[in-house]
Design a protein around this motif. Structure first.
Motif, PDB file in Angstrom:
ATOM      1  N   VAL A 183       0.859  -1.116   0.067  1.00  0.00           N
ATOM      2  CA  VAL A 183       0.006  -0.004  -0.129  1.00  0.00           C
ATOM      3  C   VAL A 183       0.841   1.425  -0.028  1.00  0.00           C
ATOM      4  O   VAL A 183       1.853   1.239   0.745  1.00  0.00           O
ATOM      5  CB  VAL A 183      -0.749  -0.074   1.265  1.00  0.00           C
ATOM      6  CG1 VAL A 183      -1.770   1.343   1.320  1.00  0.00           C
ATOM      7  CG2 VAL A 183      -1.775  -1.007   1.208  1.00  0.00           C
ATOM      8  N   SER A 184       0.566   2.126  -0.701  1.00  0.00           N
ATOM      9  CA  SER A 184       1.221   3.400  -0.725  1.00  0.00           C
ATOM     10  C   SER A 184       0.417   4.352  -0.154  1.00  0.00           C
ATOM     11  O   SER A 184      -0.764   4.633  -0.484  1.00  0.00           O
ATOM     12  CB  SER A 184       1.287   4.083  -2.202  1.00  0.00           C
ATOM     13  OG  SER A 184       1.693   5.506  -2.234  1.00  0.00           O
ATOM     14  N   PHE A 185       0.940   5.195   0.828  1.00  0.00           N
ATOM     15  CA  PHE A 185       0.381   6.146   1.545  1.00  0.00           C
ATOM     16  C   PHE A 185       0.911   7.397   1.011  1.00  0.00           C
ATOM     17  O   PHE A 185       2.106   7.756   1.258  1.00  0.00           O
ATOM     18  CB  PHE A 185       0.651   6.117   3.181  1.00  0.00           C
ATOM     19  CG  PHE A 185      -0.123   5.034   3.704  1.00  0.00           C
ATOM     20  CD1 PHE A 185      -1.308   4.932   4.266  1.00  0.00           C
ATOM     21  CD2 PHE A 185       0.660   3.792   3.821  1.00  0.00           C
ATOM     22  CE1 PHE A 185      -1.847   3.980   4.909  1.00  0.00           C
ATOM     23  CE2 PHE A 185       0.256   2.602   4.413  1.00  0.00           C
ATOM     24  CZ  PHE A 185      -1.042   2.622   5.101  1.00  0.00           C
ATOM     25  N   ALA A 186       0.342   8.379   0.321  1.00  0.00           N
ATOM     26  CA  ALA A 186       0.847   9.390  -0.567  1.00  0.00           C
ATOM     27  C   ALA A 186       0.295  10.803  -0.107  1.00  0.00           C
ATOM     28  O   ALA A 186      -0.792  10.781   0.445  1.00  0.00           O
ATOM     29  CB  ALA A 186       0.738   9.302  -2.073  1.00  0.00           C
ATOM     30  N   GLY A 187       1.196  11.774  -0.357  1.00  0.00           N
ATOM     31  CA  GLY A 187       0.699  12.904  -0.045  1.00  0.00           C
ATOM     32  C   GLY A 187       2.032  14.037   0.158  1.00  0.00           C
ATOM     33  O   GLY A 187       3.098  13.494  -0.165  1.00  0.00           O
TER      34      GLY A 187
END
Length: 236
Positions: A183-187
């Protein structure tokens, strides 16, 4: 008596099957990643992967690893300030002291070598800048994209006792087909925080307790047992 044993065994087997499926739900609450509270921004590292965080702490080995930039942020509680982020008294009270964030780069990855399916969920706070999460069937965001979820900015409405602009957290989740491995947690770095990361459910922080269907199956089975007992008594 043989019929009674069969009915009870059938009930128990169904109940155990339902319970096992629900028990597969895993929740990462990021409590204890930091060696002390109320201080610390330890790197998560292998805290949930049979190893330790950068603070030398270890949690349950769920076979879940994180990118090198994944950190545990210290969350404020009433009367205690260690960051600009707090759960604001919402959600699990045993999960209000630590969350996941990153201070460098534009995303951080969570890897689950054994894979997971059905759904994925979490709580998050993004008071200033929107973020996103993406689910892949390969490690470190490789392979096929199974699902992506845009995360709009969240309110900043907690009371002064929490002393936090990033507060409260908001629930979010998504279902998908296939088996996910990362899972990519992006921001924007230092602008989005996650907590109660949950596998196998589109609702975050689901406890491993029997579902209503399990109770219904158990009651139905017990009804069968009682009926067989009455018939045996009537024949006696």
């Amino acid at each position: 008596m043989k019929k009674m044993r069969h009915a009870f065994a059938w009930t128990l087997a169904l109940a155990c099957t339902a319970g096992t499926a629900n028990a597969a739900t895993i929740v990462l609450d990021f409590e204890g990643v930091n060696a002390t509270y109320p201080s610390g921004y330890a790197f998560v590292q292998d805290f949930y992967n049979g190893g330790t965080s950068s603070d030398g702490t270890s949690g349950t080995n769920f076979g879940v690893g994180f990118s090198g930039n994944a950190q545990a942020i210290c969350l404020n509680t009433p009367g205690t300030s260690c960051s600009n982020t707090s759960r604001g008294g919402l959600g699990d009270p045993d999960s209000d002291k630590g969350g996941l964030f990153f201070l460098s780069g534009s995303e951080t990855f969570m890897n689950v070598a054994a894979g997971f399916d059905t759904g994925f969920s979490f709580f998050y706070s993004a008071a200033n800048v929107a973020g996103s999460v993406s689910v892949y069937d390969g490690l470190n965001g490789t392979g096929n994209l199974l699902a992506t979820l845009a995360l709009p900015t969240t309110p900043s409405t907690c009371g002064s006792e929490y002393n936090a602009g990033f507060c409260p957290f908001v629930a979010s989740g998504i279902g998908f087909a296939g088996t996910a491995m990362s899972v990519s947690f992006a921001g924007v770095a230092n602008q989005v925080v996650f907590d109660d990361v949950t596998f196998g459910s589109v609702t975050p922080g689901v406890p491993a307790i029997p579902e209503p269907e399990t109770y219904a199956l158990m009651l139905a089975g017990l009804g069968v047992v009682a009926m067989v007992a009455r018939r045996r008594k009537a024949k006696a």
